[in-house]
Design an enzyme around this catalytic site. Structure first.
Site, PDB file in Angstrom:
ATOM      1  N   GLU A  35      15.470 -10.193  70.494  1.00 39.16           N
ATOM      2  CA  GLU A  35      15.892 -10.668  71.815  1.00 39.16           C
ATOM      3  C   GLU A  35      14.976 -11.771  72.360  1.00 39.16           C
ATOM      4  O   GLU A  35      15.431 -12.648  73.099  1.00 39.16           O
ATOM      5  CB  GLU A  35      15.965  -9.464  72.768  1.00 39.16           C
ATOM      6  CG  GLU A  35      16.478  -9.763  74.166  1.00 39.16           C
ATOM      7  CD  GLU A  35      17.917 -10.301  74.206  1.00 39.16           C
ATOM      8  OE1 GLU A  35      18.685 -10.074  73.232  1.00 39.16           O
ATOM      9  OE2 GLU A  35      18.271 -10.965  75.207  1.00 39.16           O
ATOM     10  N   GLY A  36      13.699 -11.757  71.993  1.00 41.71           N
ATOM     11  CA  GLY A  36      12.783 -12.822  72.432  1.00 41.71           C
ATOM     12  C   GLY A  36      13.262 -14.183  71.965  1.00 41.71           C
ATOM     13  O   GLY A  36      13.304 -15.151  72.743  1.00 41.71           O
ATOM     14  N   HIS A  37      13.649 -14.271  70.698  1.00 46.24           N
ATOM     15  CA  HIS A  37      14.177 -15.540  70.171  1.00 46.24           C
ATOM     16  C   HIS A  37      15.483 -15.913  70.888  1.00 46.24           C
ATOM     17  O   HIS A  37      15.709 -17.083  71.225  1.00 46.24           O
ATOM     18  CB  HIS A  37      14.517 -15.406  68.677  1.00 46.24           C
ATOM     19  CG  HIS A  37      13.356 -15.134  67.775  1.00 46.24           C
ATOM     20  ND1 HIS A  37      13.239 -13.960  67.058  1.00 46.24           N
ATOM     21  CD2 HIS A  37      12.278 -15.887  67.443  1.00 46.24           C
ATOM     22  CE1 HIS A  37      12.139 -14.015  66.311  1.00 46.24           C
ATOM     23  NE2 HIS A  37      11.528 -15.160  66.539  1.00 46.24           N
ATOM     24  N   GLY A 147       8.193 -19.777  73.124  1.00 46.42           N
ATOM     25  CA  GLY A 147       7.926 -18.557  73.877  1.00 46.42           C
ATOM     26  C   GLY A 147       6.474 -18.477  74.327  1.00 46.42           C
ATOM     27  O   GLY A 147       5.564 -18.820  73.578  1.00 46.42           O
ATOM     28  N   ASP A 150       3.428 -16.840  72.225  1.00 42.34           N
ATOM     29  CA  ASP A 150       2.468 -17.574  71.389  1.00 42.34           C
ATOM     30  C   ASP A 150       1.828 -18.676  72.236  1.00 42.34           C
ATOM     31  O   ASP A 150       2.084 -19.864  72.044  1.00 42.34           O
ATOM     32  CB  ASP A 150       3.181 -18.144  70.166  1.00 42.34           C
ATOM     33  CG  ASP A 150       3.756 -17.043  69.303  1.00 42.34           C
ATOM     34  OD1 ASP A 150       3.002 -16.503  68.479  1.00 42.34           O
ATOM     35  OD2 ASP A 150       4.941 -16.689  69.482  1.00 42.34           O
ATOM     36  N   SER A 186       8.773 -10.272  65.345  1.00 46.93           N
ATOM     37  CA  SER A 186       9.298  -9.932  64.015  1.00 46.93           C
ATOM     38  C   SER A 186       8.308  -9.030  63.289  1.00 46.93           C
ATOM     39  O   SER A 186       8.691  -8.173  62.496  1.00 46.93           O
ATOM     40  CB  SER A 186       9.519 -11.210  63.199  1.00 46.93           C
ATOM     41  OG  SER A 186      10.313 -12.121  63.930  1.00 46.93           O
TER      42      SER A 186
HETATM   43  P1  AMP Z   1       8.512 -16.903  65.498  1.00 45.67           P
HETATM   44  O1  AMP Z   1       9.826 -16.685  64.814  1.00 45.67           O
HETATM   45  O2  AMP Z   1       7.691 -15.660  65.640  1.00 45.67           O
HETATM   46  O3  AMP Z   1       7.743 -18.076  64.940  1.00 45.67           O
HETATM   47  O4  AMP Z   1       8.856 -17.313  66.987  1.00 45.67           O
HETATM   48  C1  AMP Z   1       9.712 -18.376  67.265  1.00 45.67           C
HETATM   49  C2  AMP Z   1       9.681 -18.645  68.738  1.00 45.67           C
HETATM   50  O5  AMP Z   1      10.060 -17.481  69.455  1.00 45.67           O
HETATM   51  C3  AMP Z   1       8.290 -19.043  69.236  1.00 45.67           C
HETATM   52  O6  AMP Z   1       8.415 -20.050  70.236  1.00 45.67           O
HETATM   53  C4  AMP Z   1       7.801 -17.756  69.838  1.00 45.67           C
HETATM   54  O7  AMP Z   1       6.834 -17.932  70.853  1.00 45.67           O
HETATM   55  C5  AMP Z   1       9.059 -17.182  70.402  1.00 45.67           C
HETATM   56  N1  AMP Z   1       8.952 -15.741  70.606  1.00 45.67           N
HETATM   57  C6  AMP Z   1       8.564 -14.811  69.683  1.00 45.67           C
HETATM   58  N2  AMP Z   1       8.536 -13.592  70.241  1.00 45.67           N
HETATM   59  C7  AMP Z   1       8.879 -13.749  71.540  1.00 45.67           C
HETATM   60  C8  AMP Z   1       9.019 -12.858  72.645  1.00 45.67           C
HETATM   61  N3  AMP Z   1       8.795 -11.546  72.548  1.00 45.67           N
HETATM   62  N4  AMP Z   1       9.403 -13.377  73.836  1.00 45.67           N
HETATM   63  C9  AMP Z   1       9.642 -14.714  73.967  1.00 45.67           C
HETATM   64  N5  AMP Z   1       9.524 -15.588  72.968  1.00 45.67           N
HETATM   65  C10 AMP Z   1       9.147 -15.119  71.769  1.00 45.67           C
END
Ligand code: AMP
Length: 284
Positions: A35-37, A147, A150, A186
Site C-alpha cells: 500500500e505504501g507504493h 516515500g 526513505d 517489501s
Molecule cells: P522501494 O520499492 O522499497 O524501493 O520503494 C519505492 C518507493 O516507495 C520509494 O520512494 C519508497 O520511499 C516508497 N515507499 C516504500 N515504503 C513506503 C511506505 N511504507 N510508505 C510510503 N512510501 C513508501
C-alpha cells in the site's frame, strides 16, 4: 496498463504523452508492491494526467553480502496491483537494459550520503542516484514521487535534481504503516512471526520520541535516549542508529524543532529495517 520493457518502448510512450499534451507522473520502485507504493501512485495521479511506475531491483544499490538475490519479487501480482490502482505504464527493464556491458559512469552523492544509510551501506546512494538519474532521463516525468519512509533518499534526490538543474518536481508522500505502526516495506516479508512482533519496536521508539518532544523535550540527546528506552523492551531489535537531524541535509542537531527528522535503523531477525518521523507530525 501498457507494459514497457526496452528504452525504445519508454521513449515512444513518453513521446505519445507529449504529443497528446498529457503531463506525466512517475513512481520508481523495486516491486513487491504494498500500500505504501500504491499511495505514491495516488499522489502522482492527483497531480498529473498519466502515471508511469518502474519496477527494477537495482543491483547497483546493493552491497556485497546484502539481499539482492533474495529480495522479494512477484511480478504477476505487482502487475495486477499497479493496473488496479490506475498505473498507465509499467516499466520493467532487464538489468542489461539499465546497465549494458561497458556501462560504468556513476552519480557521486554529496556529504548527506555519508551518514545513516550511506555509512551502513557503502556505495548504496551512488547506486540509488545513478538509477534514479537514468530513470528520470528515460521517463522525463513532470512529477516524480518518493516515500518519506526513505528520507535520506528523498534528500539526496532533491539535491541531485536541484544541483543538476533537472526540470522535474520531486514530491515526497507520507509513510504508510500497518495498523500497529510498523512502516510498510517489501522487506517486512523477511520477518518471522516473532520478528514481526519485535519490529513494531521501531515505530514505538519514534512514537516515544514524538511524545517526549510534545511534552517539551527538545534536547536531541535526550530524545534519542527516549527512543533507546522505548526499545529496551524489544530485545529482538538490534539498533544501528537512532538520530535527530535537520531536514534539508540531515545534519545532526543538538536542539530539535517541528521540522526535525528522527530516524532509526535496526536489524530484526533476517531483516534490516528503517523508519523515521518528522517531529512535528509524529507517526501520522
Ligand atoms: P522501494 O520499492 O522499497 O524501493 O520503494 C519505492 C518507493 O516507495 C520509494 O520512494 C519508497 O520511499 C516508497 N515507499 C516504500 N515504503 C513506503 C511506505 N511504507 N510508505 C510510503 N512510501 C513508501
Amino acid at each position: 496498463m501498457i507494459e514497457l520493457v526496452t528504452v525504445a518502448d519508454v521513449r515512444a510512450w513518453r513521446r505519445e504523452q507529449r504529443t497528446a499534451g498529457r503531463s506525466v507522473g512517475f513512481v520508481p520502485t523495486m516491486g513487491f508492491l504494498h500500500e505504501g507504493h500504491l499511495r505514491l501512485v495516488d499522489v502522482a495521479r492527483a497531480r498529473t494526467d498519466h502515471v508511469a511506475m518502474s519496477i527494477f531491483v537495482n543491483p547497483l544499490q546493493f552491497g556485497p553480502g546484502e539481499d539482492l538475490t533474495r529480495y522479494p519479487r512477484d511480478l504477476p501480482r505487482d502487475r495486477a496491483l499497479a493496473a488496479a490502482r490506475g498505473v498507465d505504464a509499467l516499466f520493467v527493464p532487464a538489468a542489461e537494459t539499465m546497465y549494458p556491458p561497458g556501462s560504468e559512469i556513476r552519480v557521486v552523492p554529496g556529504p548527506s550520503a555519508e551518514r545513516w544509510e550511506g555509512a551502513a551501506r557503502p556505495g548504496h546512494f551512488a547506486g540509488v542516484l545513478t538509477v534514479v538519474a537514468k530513470l528520470l532521463h528515460l521517463v522525463e516525468p513532470d512529477v516524480v514521487v518518493f516515500g518519506q519512509k526513505d528520507v535520506q533518499q528523498t534528500v539526496l534526490v532533491r539535491q541531485m535534481v536541484r544541483d543538476l538543474d533537472w526540470p522535474v518536481e520531486v514530491v515526497v508522500a507520507p509513510t504508510i504503516r500497518e495498523p500497529d505502526g510498523l512502516a510498510m516495506s517489501s522487506r517486512n516479508s523477511y520477518l518471522a512471526p516473532e520478528d514481526r512482533r519485535q519490529a513494531v519496536g521501531l515505530s514505538g521508539a519514534l512514537r516515544a520520541v514524538h511524545e517526549a518532544w510534545r511534552g517539551g523535550e527538545t534536547d536531541a540527546t535526550r530524545l534519542e535516549a527516549a527512543a533507546r528506552d522505548a526499545l529496551a523492551v524489544y530485545p529482538g531489535v538490534g539498533v544501528e542508529y537512532i538520530s535527530v537531524a535537520e531536514p534539508d541535509r540531515l545534519s545532526p542537531i543538538t536542539t530539535a524543532d517541528a521540522r526535525s527528522i528522527v530516524a532509526v535503523a535496526a536489524r530484526v531477525g533476517r531483516a534490516r529495517l528503517i523508519d523515521n518521523i518528522i517531529l512535528g507530525e509524529g507517526l501520522g
